[in-house]
Write a protein that holds these residues in place. Structure first.
Motif, PDB file in Angstrom:
ATOM      1  N   ALA A 260       1.011  -1.246  -0.080  1.00 58.57           N
ATOM      2  CA  ALA A 260       0.152  -0.058   0.207  1.00 58.57           C
ATOM      3  C   ALA A 260       0.613   1.298  -0.173  1.00 58.57           C
ATOM      4  CB  ALA A 260      -0.874  -0.138   1.322  1.00 58.57           C
ATOM      5  N   GLN A 261       2.045   1.084   0.406  1.00 57.29           N
ATOM      6  CA  GLN A 261       2.973   2.264   0.562  1.00 57.29           C
ATOM      7  C   GLN A 261       4.068   2.154  -0.584  1.00 57.29           C
ATOM      8  OE1 GLN A 261       4.722   2.884   4.232  1.00 57.29           O
ATOM      9  NE2 GLN A 261       6.453   4.150   3.516  1.00 57.29           N
ATOM     10  N   ASP A 262       4.124   3.348  -1.546  1.00 57.41           N
ATOM     11  CA  ASP A 262       5.169   3.081  -2.629  1.00 57.41           C
ATOM     12  C   ASP A 262       6.676   3.173  -1.892  1.00 57.41           C
ATOM     13  OD1 ASP A 262       3.343   3.510  -4.708  1.00 57.41           O
ATOM     14  OD2 ASP A 262       3.419   5.508  -4.620  1.00 57.41           O
ATOM     15  N   GLY A 263       7.279   2.053  -2.604  1.00 54.29           N
ATOM     16  CA  GLY A 263       8.797   1.911  -2.133  1.00 54.29           C
ATOM     17  C   GLY A 263       8.944   1.322  -0.857  1.00 54.29           C
ATOM     18  N   ALA A 264       7.931   0.866  -0.201  1.00 55.23           N
ATOM     19  CA  ALA A 264       8.132   0.044   1.046  1.00 55.23           C
ATOM     20  C   ALA A 264       8.648  -1.293   0.834  1.00 55.23           C
ATOM     21  CB  ALA A 264       6.756   0.046   1.865  1.00 55.23           C
ATOM     22  N   ILE A 265       8.217  -1.920  -0.437  1.00 61.52           N
ATOM     23  CA  ILE A 265       8.661  -3.337  -0.494  1.00 61.52           C
ATOM     24  C   ILE A 265      10.306  -3.227  -0.717  1.00 61.52           C
ATOM     25  CG2 ILE A 265       8.892  -5.291  -2.145  1.00 61.52           C
ATOM     26  CD1 ILE A 265       5.809  -5.017  -2.437  1.00 61.52           C
ATOM     27  N   ALA A 266      10.718  -2.344  -1.310  1.00 63.52           N
ATOM     28  CA  ALA A 266      11.959  -2.180  -1.785  1.00 63.52           C
ATOM     29  C   ALA A 266      12.977  -1.876  -0.389  1.00 63.52           C
ATOM     30  CB  ALA A 266      12.513  -1.052  -2.838  1.00 63.52           C
ATOM     31  N   VAL A 267      12.498  -0.846   0.369  1.00 61.51           N
ATOM     32  CA  VAL A 267      12.863  -0.470   1.714  1.00 61.51           C
ATOM     33  C   VAL A 267      13.104  -1.928   2.658  1.00 61.51           C
ATOM     34  CG1 VAL A 267      12.534   0.627   3.867  1.00 61.51           C
ATOM     35  CG2 VAL A 267      12.310   1.984   1.812  1.00 61.51           C
ATOM     36  N   ILE A 268      12.103  -2.796   2.766  1.00 54.00           N
ATOM     37  CA  ILE A 268      12.069  -3.961   3.651  1.00 54.00           C
ATOM     38  C   ILE A 268      13.172  -4.758   3.200  1.00 54.00           C
ATOM     39  CG2 ILE A 268      10.714  -6.080   3.980  1.00 54.00           C
ATOM     40  CD1 ILE A 268       8.229  -4.281   4.189  1.00 54.00           C
ATOM     41  N   ASN A 269      13.325  -4.836   1.709  1.00 59.64           N
ATOM     42  CA  ASN A 269      14.418  -5.896   1.256  1.00 59.64           C
ATOM     43  C   ASN A 269      15.758  -5.223   1.383  1.00 59.64           C
ATOM     44  OD1 ASN A 269      14.930  -8.152  -0.660  1.00 59.64           O
ATOM     45  ND2 ASN A 269      16.271  -6.394  -1.399  1.00 59.64           N
ATOM     46  N   TYR A 270      15.836  -3.895   1.145  1.00 62.66           N
ATOM     47  CA  TYR A 270      17.252  -3.443   1.603  1.00 62.66           C
ATOM     48  C   TYR A 270      17.643  -3.523   2.733  1.00 62.66           C
ATOM     49  CZ  TYR A 270      16.806  -1.058  -2.977  1.00 62.66           C
ATOM     50  OH  TYR A 270      16.644  -0.698  -4.435  1.00 62.66           O
ATOM     51  N   ALA A 271      16.776  -3.188   3.968  1.00 62.87           N
ATOM     52  CA  ALA A 271      17.001  -3.454   5.290  1.00 62.87           C
ATOM     53  C   ALA A 271      17.266  -4.922   5.738  1.00 62.87           C
ATOM     54  CB  ALA A 271      15.933  -3.083   6.355  1.00 62.87           C
ATOM     55  N   ASP A 272      16.365  -5.962   5.176  1.00 64.03           N
ATOM     56  CA  ASP A 272      16.527  -7.037   5.388  1.00 64.03           C
ATOM     57  C   ASP A 272      17.988  -7.798   4.796  1.00 64.03           C
ATOM     58  OD1 ASP A 272      15.372 -10.060   6.367  1.00 64.03           O
ATOM     59  OD2 ASP A 272      15.246 -10.529   4.086  1.00 64.03           O
ATOM     60  N   THR A 321      25.386 -13.485  16.922  1.00 66.38           N
ATOM     61  CA  THR A 321      24.129 -12.710  16.759  1.00 66.38           C
ATOM     62  C   THR A 321      23.976 -11.768  17.757  1.00 66.38           C
ATOM     63  OG1 THR A 321      22.782 -14.639  17.401  1.00 66.38           O
ATOM     64  CG2 THR A 321      23.275 -14.518  15.198  1.00 66.38           C
ATOM     65  N   VAL A 322      24.180 -11.988  18.962  1.00 67.72           N
ATOM     66  CA  VAL A 322      23.774 -10.861  20.045  1.00 67.72           C
ATOM     67  C   VAL A 322      24.472  -9.597  19.694  1.00 67.72           C
ATOM     68  CG1 VAL A 322      23.733 -10.360  22.337  1.00 67.72           C
ATOM     69  CG2 VAL A 322      22.913 -12.440  21.720  1.00 67.72           C
ATOM     70  N   PRO A 323      25.785  -9.711  19.528  1.00 62.73           N
ATOM     71  CA  PRO A 323      26.711  -8.411  19.452  1.00 62.73           C
ATOM     72  C   PRO A 323      26.447  -7.792  17.994  1.00 62.73           C
ATOM     73  CG  PRO A 323      28.271 -10.168  19.271  1.00 62.73           C
ATOM     74  CD  PRO A 323      26.961 -10.829  19.855  1.00 62.73           C
ATOM     75  N   ALA A 324      26.075  -8.823  16.980  1.00 65.56           N
ATOM     76  CA  ALA A 324      25.640  -8.234  15.723  1.00 65.56           C
ATOM     77  C   ALA A 324      24.343  -7.479  15.780  1.00 65.56           C
ATOM     78  CB  ALA A 324      25.582  -9.315  14.805  1.00 65.56           C
ATOM     79  N   ALA A 325      23.321  -7.987  16.625  1.00 61.31           N
ATOM     80  CA  ALA A 325      22.027  -7.398  16.659  1.00 61.31           C
ATOM     81  C   ALA A 325      22.330  -5.925  17.397  1.00 61.31           C
ATOM     82  CB  ALA A 325      21.086  -8.121  17.531  1.00 61.31           C
ATOM     83  N   VAL A 326      23.216  -5.843  18.366  1.00 64.55           N
ATOM     84  CA  VAL A 326      23.266  -4.679  19.107  1.00 64.55           C
ATOM     85  C   VAL A 326      23.940  -3.589  18.175  1.00 64.55           C
ATOM     86  CG1 VAL A 326      24.917  -3.458  20.840  1.00 64.55           C
ATOM     87  CG2 VAL A 326      23.606  -5.805  21.299  1.00 64.55           C
ATOM     88  N   GLY A 327      24.900  -3.903  17.314  1.00 66.48           N
ATOM     89  CA  GLY A 327      25.641  -3.216  16.361  1.00 66.48           C
ATOM     90  C   GLY A 327      24.561  -2.459  15.380  1.00 66.48           C
ATOM     91  N   LEU A 328      23.697  -3.520  14.811  1.00 64.10           N
ATOM     92  CA  LEU A 328      22.866  -3.000  13.821  1.00 64.10           C
ATOM     93  C   LEU A 328      21.781  -2.363  14.247  1.00 64.10           C
ATOM     94  CD1 LEU A 328      22.591  -6.280  11.682  1.00 64.10           C
ATOM     95  CD2 LEU A 328      23.667  -4.189  11.068  1.00 64.10           C
ATOM     96  N   ALA A 329      21.426  -2.427  15.548  1.00 60.30           N
ATOM     97  CA  ALA A 329      20.438  -1.675  16.258  1.00 60.30           C
ATOM     98  C   ALA A 329      20.640  -0.326  16.624  1.00 60.30           C
ATOM     99  CB  ALA A 329      19.810  -2.596  17.527  1.00 60.30           C
ATOM    100  N   LEU A 330      21.939  -0.057  17.116  1.00 58.74           N
ATOM    101  CA  LEU A 330      22.559   1.216  17.571  1.00 58.74           C
ATOM    102  C   LEU A 330      23.010   2.140  16.406  1.00 58.74           C
ATOM    103  CD1 LEU A 330      24.287   0.136  20.751  1.00 58.74           C
ATOM    104  CD2 LEU A 330      22.314   1.392  20.603  1.00 58.74           C
ATOM    105  N   LEU A 331      23.406   1.569  15.449  1.00 50.71           N
ATOM    106  CA  LEU A 331      24.246   2.416  14.339  1.00 50.71           C
ATOM    107  C   LEU A 331      23.573   1.655  12.740  1.00 50.71           C
ATOM    108  CD1 LEU A 331      27.790   2.605  15.578  1.00 50.71           C
ATOM    109  CD2 LEU A 331      25.950   4.300  15.494  1.00 50.71           C
ATOM    110  N   ALA A 359      14.537  -2.194  13.714  1.00 53.11           N
ATOM    111  CA  ALA A 359      13.564  -2.965  14.188  1.00 53.11           C
ATOM    112  C   ALA A 359      13.878  -4.546  13.933  1.00 53.11           C
ATOM    113  CB  ALA A 359      12.071  -2.660  13.737  1.00 53.11           C
ATOM    114  N   PHE A 360      14.320  -4.778  12.738  1.00 53.35           N
ATOM    115  CA  PHE A 360      14.793  -6.061  12.259  1.00 53.35           C
ATOM    116  C   PHE A 360      15.776  -6.849  13.322  1.00 53.35           C
ATOM    117  CE2 PHE A 360      13.052  -6.005   7.649  1.00 53.35           C
ATOM    118  CZ  PHE A 360      11.919  -6.867   7.968  1.00 53.35           C
ATOM    119  N   ALA A 361      16.829  -5.985  13.588  1.00 50.70           N
ATOM    120  CA  ALA A 361      17.982  -6.348  14.393  1.00 50.70           C
ATOM    121  C   ALA A 361      17.376  -6.795  15.748  1.00 50.70           C
ATOM    122  CB  ALA A 361      18.836  -5.216  14.333  1.00 50.70           C
TER     123      ALA A 361
END
Length: 521
Positions: A260-272, A321-331, A359-361
């Motif tokens: 329903a939102q233009d560009g949202a699918i691409a944004v999800i993919n880039y973040a993922d 994965t825990v330190p990776a999640a912390v890094g991706l969530a903070l920066l 949010a994914f992190a």
């Protein structure tokens, strides 16, 4: 070869694929940004990719590997070969029928499942239908690849099966380079990407057929028949199809809502894509190695080895994965800007994609925990418990996305996905404990606690850097930003690994062996 070395072998091959994947995504972002062609490509690619995860990698490996391992242990290579030939015949027939039906009814599937809101934009809708038809044969090829990989993994040959996905990124990057050289339009670039996906599937299949022949394991064609062994496989694969592809189901749900939102699918993919780096390298490595190893241990009645495998997998998975999640969530913003922000990918898109990545992190460790817990059920041919966990996860994800998307936009979908992942992992862990199928050792509990403390210390360092040097991380020249991000990662890693090795959170001897050449006999 130790368990950690096996993880490292698979993880190293997967890392090569992920690095090339970053190159691919950066090029797509530069050529297409978050525009309609990018939306169409990612929506179309998600569909065969979903079925690949559901019916090929997830369901097939979950059901096939324990049965194949049992055939090897009980009847030897000849019995295992006969079983594999029976399965292959039924699989090929099913894929031909499924592919034909999907390609015929693709407009209906796009309008109802893949991206319903695209119907408001006829050009985007038609391009999505075209690309989905071009790429759907990739499903057939990758389903056969999954079978060949399952056989190789059961034979404890992990590397080539993990390396095969590199070919996808090589072909896609080559297609993009050609598109840039020929100055193609965005719509034509989308078609080039679609054909590149299908060609890569054929190349991956060829690689693994060659790998099996090298092992002396050649499968002869036989008439498709529902033998008792094949029926057992199908019975086990049905619930595993849902469970094994739950991440993809959740992402597809998010895609439908986000259309329903233009560009949202691409944004999800880039973040993922960034989120999938640690998830893919560690989660896939654990999932690929743990199931056949655990199956063999249980068939042999070695419960002590089974507990050891699960404890080491838990420690290794969370340690990364825990330190990776912390890094991706903070920066998240410096990482997104460095990889994607150029050409059609603007700063505004960077800010939005970074919020989705953060949010994914948050849910990153939960998906790896599920990869660790699920094989304990599959190896015992219990498909019902993971199925129930996945059904709850899907319900939470759908409900959360519908509630949060109107309020938070595409970031709300990522939050719902992470919440669903944590509930799934916690449920699976609770059932393992309740049935006494897995009991973390005191050493594992201590190490996990120290991993959490070390990750928190690392997070404090990263937060301080982000607060005091935002200009170096975001607004400087490309080379300065690259150096700044790398130095930040090195600083965080130095804090974390120093703490982990000094306190015993990580086994120094085990990790040292990863970098030591094996002595020739």
């Amino acid at each position: 070869m130790s368990l950690i070395k096996k993880f490292a072998s698979v993880g190293g091959a997967t890392m090569a694929s992920r690095v090339l994947g970053f190159v691919r995504e950066a090029m797509i972002a530069s050529f297409l940004g978050a525009g309609p062609v990018a939306d169409a490509f990612y929506a179309a690619f998600r569909f065969p990719n979903l079925f690949r995860r559901l019916f090929a990698e997830g369901a097939f490996n979950a059901a096939f590997v324990p049965l194949f391992a049992r055939e090897i242990e009980a009847g030897g290579p000849l019995a295992a070969k006969k079983f594999a030939e029976q399965v292959l015949a039924v699989l090929v027939l099913s894929l031909v029928v499924l592919s034909a039906l999907a390609m015929i009814f693709m407009p209906f599937l796009v309008a109802t499942v893949i991206a319903p809101r695209f119907a408001d934009d006829p050009a985007k809708f038609d391009l999505t239908v075209l690309l989905a038809r071009i790429m759907f044969p990739y499903l057939a090829a990758m389903s056969l690849v999954a079978m060949m990989a399952g056989i190789l993994n059961s034979l404890r040959r992990y590397f080539l099966a993990a390396l095969a996905p590199v070919l996808l990124n090589i072909v896609l990057v080559s297609g993009l380079i050609m598109s840039g050289y020929l100055a193609l339009s965005q719509a034509n670039i989308g078609e080039v990407l679609g054909w590149s996906v299908t060609i890569s599937g054929a190349l991956q299949l060829g690689l693994l057929v060659w790998a099996l022949r090298r092992e002396g394991f050649t499968l002869a064609p036989v008439r498709p028949r529902l033998t008792p062994a094949v029926k057992r496989l199908l019975w086990l694969a049905l619930p595993a199809a849902v469970t094994g592809g739950i991440t993809q189901i959740n992402l597809l749900v998010g895609q439908i809502i986000a259309s329903a939102q233009d560009g949202a699918i691409a944004v999800i993919n880039y973040a993922d894509r960034l989120n999938q780096l640690p998830l893919g390298v560690i989660g896939i490595a654990i999932g690929v190695v743990l199931l056949p190893e655990l199956s063999r241990a249980l068939v042999a009645g070695d419960t002590r080895e089974a507990q050891h495998l699960q404890n080491r997998s838990l420690e290794f998975g969370l340690a990364i994965t825990v330190p990776a999640a912390v890094g991706l969530a903070l920066l998240p913003q410096p990482f997104i800007a460095l990889v994607f922000e150029r050409g059609a990918f603007t700063r505004e898109t960077t800010v939005l994609t970074a919020s989705v990545l953060a949010a994914f992190a948050i849910g990153l460790p939960s998906f790896v925990l599920s990869k660790i817990f699920t094989p304990a059920f599959y190896a015992r041919e219990d498909m019902r418990t993971p199925l129930l966990a996945s059904m709850v996860s899907v319900f939470i994800n759908i409900a959360g996305s519908l509630i949060l998307f109107p309020r938070l936009g595409v970031t709300g979908i990522a939050i719902a996905t992470s919440l669903a992942g944590w509930l799934q992992a916690l449920y699976l862990g609770q059932r393992l404990l309740a049935r006494d199928l897995f009991r973390p050792s005191p050493l594992t509990i201590r190490r996990v606690a120290l991993i959490l403390v070390g990750s928190a210390l690392m997070g404090a360092v990263l937060w301080w850097i982000g607060e005091n040097f935002p200009h170096l991380l975001l607004d400087a020249t490309l080379l300065v930003r690259l150096g700044s991000v790398l130095l930040t990662v090195v600083a965080g890693a130095a804090v974390y690994f120093s703490f982990a090795f000094l306190t015993g959170a990580l086994d120094r001897a085990e990790f040292a062996r990863l970098f030591r050449r094996r002595k020739r006999s």
